[in-house]
Design a protein around this motif. Structure first.
Motif, short mmCIF file in Angstrom:
data_model
loop_
_atom_site.label_atom_id
_atom_site.label_comp_id
_atom_site.label_asym_id
_atom_site.label_seq_id
_atom_site.Cartn_x
_atom_site.Cartn_y
_atom_site.Cartn_z
N PHE A 54 6.90 9.41 9.31
CA PHE A 54 6.18 8.78 8.21
C PHE A 54 6.30 7.26 8.27
CE2 PHE A 54 6.90 13.05 6.64
CZ PHE A 54 5.64 13.36 6.16
N ALA A 55 5.27 6.60 7.79
CA ALA A 55 5.27 5.13 7.77
C ALA A 55 6.30 4.59 6.78
CB ALA A 55 3.87 4.61 7.42
N VAL A 56 6.38 5.19 5.61
CA VAL A 56 7.33 4.74 4.59
C VAL A 56 8.60 5.59 4.74
CG1 VAL A 56 7.78 4.57 2.12
CG2 VAL A 56 5.53 3.98 3.01
N PRO A 57 9.76 4.96 4.88
CA PRO A 57 11.00 5.73 5.08
C PRO A 57 11.32 6.65 3.90
CG PRO A 57 11.36 3.37 5.44
CD PRO A 57 9.99 3.53 4.86
N LEU A 58 11.81 7.83 4.22
CA LEU A 58 12.29 8.79 3.21
C LEU A 58 13.81 8.85 3.33
CD1 LEU A 58 9.72 11.66 3.78
CD2 LEU A 58 9.92 10.26 1.73
N LEU A 63 14.75 12.37 -1.00
CA LEU A 63 14.59 13.81 -0.79
C LEU A 63 15.40 14.63 -1.78
CD1 LEU A 63 14.60 13.81 3.10
CD2 LEU A 63 12.63 14.04 1.58
N ALA A 64 16.55 14.11 -2.21
CA ALA A 64 17.38 14.81 -3.19
C ALA A 64 16.68 14.90 -4.55
CB ALA A 64 18.73 14.13 -3.33
N ARG A 65 15.74 14.01 -4.80
CA ARG A 65 14.99 14.03 -6.07
C ARG A 65 13.77 14.96 -6.01
NH1 ARG A 65 16.32 8.41 -5.96
NH2 ARG A 65 14.30 7.89 -5.05
N THR A 66 13.58 15.67 -4.93
CA THR A 66 12.45 16.60 -4.82
C THR A 66 12.55 17.62 -5.95
OG1 THR A 66 12.47 16.36 -2.42
CG2 THR A 66 11.30 18.26 -3.30
#
Length: 198
Positions: A54-58, A63-66
């Motif tokens: 992805f262009a914007v880092p995750l 990811l914990a806020r999914t």
């Protein structure tokens, strides 16, 4: 939720373009369809396993806020891409709902690049919204480009026994989504030939 400990839903990661990779999160095991995005944890694990694309880092914190809404939105995007991929491969009319689902998610998150100058200058991608929303918007944008561009002619459905995955034919001789499916298809043909001659 500890992101590094998350177990995915088993969806295969074949290195296909992100929209097809997401569509393939519905796959078959012994001829039965399996949903690889059944839970919030599956979604977070899928994005964790693909975050380098992805262009914007995750980050792990992103990811914990999914949450449940992310689960619903990702599954809707996956289903829309899968539906349109099926239409592209087999022909027919694209369902309006699938097209609109992709367009809604494309509009979700503006992004830009900022300059960073720690030791050397570089551009860092940033987004105004939650990075997971931005990542979904990126997949949706890639789907728009895929279905609206010339690559649509290279979309294929894997014809190996029991396989329901899609792939982008990137080589003239490629006929299956993976080497494993190619081996199963050849073994099935061999078995069928030998069965008929016995």
């Amino acid at each position: 939720m500890k992101v590094e400990d998350l177990e995915g839903g088993g969806a295969p990661l074949l290195g296909e373009p992100l929209p097809i990779e997401l569509a393939n999160a519905t796959y078959a095991v012994r001829g039965r369809l399996v949903d690889g995005l059944q839970t919030v944890e599956h979604v977070a694990a899928w994005f964790r396993d693909n975050r380098h694309r992805f262009a914007v880092p995750l980050t792990d914190e992103d990811l914990a806020r999914t949450g449940e809404r992310d689960l619903a939105e990702v599954r809707a995007l996956r289903d829309a891409v899968r539906t349109l991929t099926g239409v592209a491969v087999r022909g027919g009319d694209a369902p309006r709902e699938a097209v609109e689902t992709i367009n809604e998610q494309v509009r979700a998150a503006p992004r830009w690049r900022e300059l960073s100058w720690n030791e050397a200058p570089r551009a860092l991608p940033r987004a105004a919204l939650n990075p997971l929303v931005t990542a979904r918007a990126e997949i949706a944008q890639l789907a728009v480009d895929l279905f609206g561009g010339s690559a649509i002619a290279d979309l294929r459905a894997c014809h190996a026994p029991g396989c329901v995955l899609y792939f982008l034919k990137d080589h003239p001789r490629r006929e299956w989504c993976s080497a494993g499916c190619g081996n199963r298809a050849r073994a099935a043909r061999h078995y069928e030939r030998n069965r008929k001659t016995s």
